[in-house]
Design a protein around this motif. Sequence first.
Motif, PDB file in Angstrom:
ATOM      1  N   ALA B  25       0.843  -1.202   0.000  1.00 31.21           N
ATOM      2  CA  ALA B  25       0.000   0.000   0.000  1.00 31.21           C
ATOM      3  C   ALA B  25       0.876   1.248   0.000  1.00 31.21           C
ATOM      4  O   ALA B  25       0.615   2.220  -0.701  1.00 31.21           O
ATOM      5  CB  ALA B  25      -0.921   0.006   1.215  1.00 31.21           C
ATOM      6  N   LEU B  26       1.943   1.195   0.811  1.00 31.97           N
ATOM      7  CA  LEU B  26       2.859   2.333   0.888  1.00 31.97           C
ATOM      8  C   LEU B  26       3.504   2.595  -0.467  1.00 31.97           C
ATOM      9  O   LEU B  26       3.601   3.733  -0.931  1.00 31.97           O
ATOM     10  CB  LEU B  26       3.935   2.034   1.936  1.00 31.97           C
ATOM     11  CG  LEU B  26       4.556   3.227   2.640  1.00 31.97           C
ATOM     12  CD1 LEU B  26       3.493   3.951   3.439  1.00 31.97           C
ATOM     13  CD2 LEU B  26       5.681   2.773   3.547  1.00 31.97           C
ATOM     14  N   GLY B  27       3.908   1.496  -1.116  1.00 28.81           N
ATOM     15  CA  GLY B  27       4.514   1.627  -2.438  1.00 28.81           C
ATOM     16  C   GLY B  27       3.537   2.193  -3.448  1.00 28.81           C
ATOM     17  O   GLY B  27       3.866   3.108  -4.207  1.00 28.81           O
ATOM     18  N   ARG B  28       2.296   1.682  -3.404  1.00 29.04           N
ATOM     19  CA  ARG B  28       1.275   2.201  -4.314  1.00 29.04           C
ATOM     20  C   ARG B  28       1.079   3.696  -4.085  1.00 29.04           C
ATOM     21  O   ARG B  28       1.007   4.478  -5.030  1.00 29.04           O
ATOM     22  CB  ARG B  28      -0.054   1.471  -4.077  1.00 29.04           C
ATOM     23  CG  ARG B  28      -0.257   0.224  -4.899  1.00 29.04           C
ATOM     24  CD  ARG B  28      -1.744  -0.047  -5.128  1.00 29.04           C
ATOM     25  NE  ARG B  28      -2.516  -0.066  -3.876  1.00 29.04           N
ATOM     26  CZ  ARG B  28      -2.618  -1.122  -3.070  1.00 29.04           C
ATOM     27  NH1 ARG B  28      -1.992  -2.249  -3.370  1.00 29.04           N
ATOM     28  NH2 ARG B  28      -3.340  -1.068  -1.984  1.00 29.04           N
ATOM     29  N   ALA B  29       1.011   4.085  -2.799  1.00 28.57           N
ATOM     30  CA  ALA B  29       0.797   5.495  -2.481  1.00 28.57           C
ATOM     31  C   ALA B  29       1.959   6.348  -2.980  1.00 28.57           C
ATOM     32  O   ALA B  29       1.760   7.439  -3.505  1.00 28.57           O
ATOM     33  CB  ALA B  29       0.616   5.670  -0.978  1.00 28.57           C
ATOM     34  N   GLY B  30       3.177   5.803  -2.860  1.00 28.79           N
ATOM     35  CA  GLY B  30       4.344   6.554  -3.319  1.00 28.79           C
ATOM     36  C   GLY B  30       4.331   6.734  -4.821  1.00 28.79           C
ATOM     37  O   GLY B  30       4.516   7.841  -5.332  1.00 28.79           O
ATOM     38  N   VAL B  31       4.066   5.634  -5.547  1.00 26.21           N
ATOM     39  CA  VAL B  31       3.996   5.715  -7.007  1.00 26.21           C
ATOM     40  C   VAL B  31       2.893   6.678  -7.431  1.00 26.21           C
ATOM     41  O   VAL B  31       3.049   7.499  -8.336  1.00 26.21           O
ATOM     42  CB  VAL B  31       3.738   4.311  -7.600  1.00 26.21           C
ATOM     43  CG1 VAL B  31       3.414   4.400  -9.079  1.00 26.21           C
ATOM     44  CG2 VAL B  31       4.942   3.418  -7.374  1.00 26.21           C
ATOM     45  N   PHE B  32       1.784   6.598  -6.700  1.00 24.94           N
ATOM     46  CA  PHE B  32       0.626   7.446  -6.960  1.00 24.94           C
ATOM     47  C   PHE B  32       1.007   8.924  -6.829  1.00 24.94           C
ATOM     48  O   PHE B  32       0.718   9.747  -7.697  1.00 24.94           O
ATOM     49  CB  PHE B  32      -0.446   7.061  -5.939  1.00 24.94           C
ATOM     50  CG  PHE B  32      -1.648   7.933  -5.906  1.00 24.94           C
ATOM     51  CD1 PHE B  32      -2.653   7.766  -6.834  1.00 24.94           C
ATOM     52  CD2 PHE B  32      -1.785   8.895  -4.939  1.00 24.94           C
ATOM     53  CE1 PHE B  32      -3.783   8.557  -6.786  1.00 24.94           C
ATOM     54  CE2 PHE B  32      -2.904   9.689  -4.890  1.00 24.94           C
ATOM     55  CZ  PHE B  32      -3.900   9.525  -5.815  1.00 24.94           C
ATOM     56  N   LEU B  33       1.720   9.251  -5.734  1.00 22.22           N
ATOM     57  CA  LEU B  33       2.113  10.653  -5.504  1.00 22.22           C
ATOM     58  C   LEU B  33       3.057  11.123  -6.599  1.00 22.22           C
ATOM     59  O   LEU B  33       2.866  12.184  -7.195  1.00 22.22           O
ATOM     60  CB  LEU B  33       2.794  10.794  -4.147  1.00 22.22           C
ATOM     61  CG  LEU B  33       3.296  12.199  -3.827  1.00 22.22           C
ATOM     62  CD1 LEU B  33       2.123  13.126  -3.590  1.00 22.22           C
ATOM     63  CD2 LEU B  33       4.212  12.211  -2.631  1.00 22.22           C
TER      64      LEU B  33
END
Lengths: 152, 267
Positions: B25-33
Amino acid sequence: MRTRLMELAVGAFIVMGIIGLIVMALRVSGLSATDAGDKYTIKAYFENLGGLTERAKVSMSGVTIGRVSKVYLDTEDYVAVVEMEINKSMSTLTLDTSAAILTAGLLGEKYIGLTVGAEDEYLADGDVIEDTQSALVLEELIGQFLFSKAEE
Amino acid sequence: MLKLIDKILDSIQALGNASLGRLQALGRAGVFLLSSLMWGGPGSAGFGDLVKQIYSIGVRSLSIIIVAGFFVGMVLGLQGYTILSDFGSEAALGTMVSLTLLRELGPVVTALLFAGRAGSALTAEIGLMKATEQISAMEMMGVDPLKRIITPRLWAGFISMPILALLFSLVGIWGGAYVGINMLGVDEGAYWGNMQASVEFYDDIIKGLIKSLVFGLVVTWIAVYQGFDSIPTSEGISKATTQTVVVASLAVLGLDFVLTAIMLGSI
């Protein structure tokens, strides 16, 4: 019409932010809008600053006429050097002006109090005040008191 | 004996599974940002969109921020006066109120209110967009939803938060002055004079603004991410909205400690 109102509101919001920052700078942090052009610097040597810091007030008869701009230690004589910026409007400080480190109230901040002398000539930019009086340090006072008591 | 080992293995596996999920989830959020900010400057999705978002995120949060700031300032004035008068130094009230607001309460309370007022709305809005398949429709039309929806919102939060925090502190200082000077009888000159002598423009005001910039980015990031990543059902959206407020508040408080430690330079 709707977008116009919205854009107006956003514009006003950002202007409010900028004005807020300016008010904050001037009113809260006391950053003055006047630049260094109308100030001159004089120096004074003190044996002990007792908590005097940069940006402290320099006052005469209780009226603020400048600020302490720099505080450092003279590494040859091991005395504290205080540089202060005085407003150009107070350009008539005599050569024998004396400086003392005073305290506002019992626990208040330290400031420099200047007292004019009787000479005819005036201090110019970069001059040094000869007659200085260091801050009162409570521990030293108590020490002296105890010492004099012990001698009795 | 074998059963016991099996159980232990099971629980370790569950732990690993949960951590991997979190990390993902953290990785997804980072890529998302990153991919939302890749679209560049604040006006990249059209300036109109940005203005609209600043309006709904920033301008409409103004009333709650100003009222809250005034009350927080008044409470600080009262409490500070009671504490300081024990030491006979009521004159330091202005210093106490202004430094507390500028360094801590301004950025932090604004960010917490912002998470509740604007963050939850952002999550619900984007979650609903997802549930009503507006986002998929955009993708079908070849419009990148990140660029169209997320980028202007992130920038709007980033721009609005420092302004809100600044106004919060300003109103709070006036609230403290109102209580201190008019109701409790602190000397007006001492209130403002001591404040001006001890507040530094860079060390207190600018560092406070840097804090609120970071909070603005983090809170809006969490809000839009939670909305974008929510399960598109009514239950999923309500869960995502709650998550936004909880995670954003905790992130603000945790980050505040880290930022303060860095700024004071004691760690």
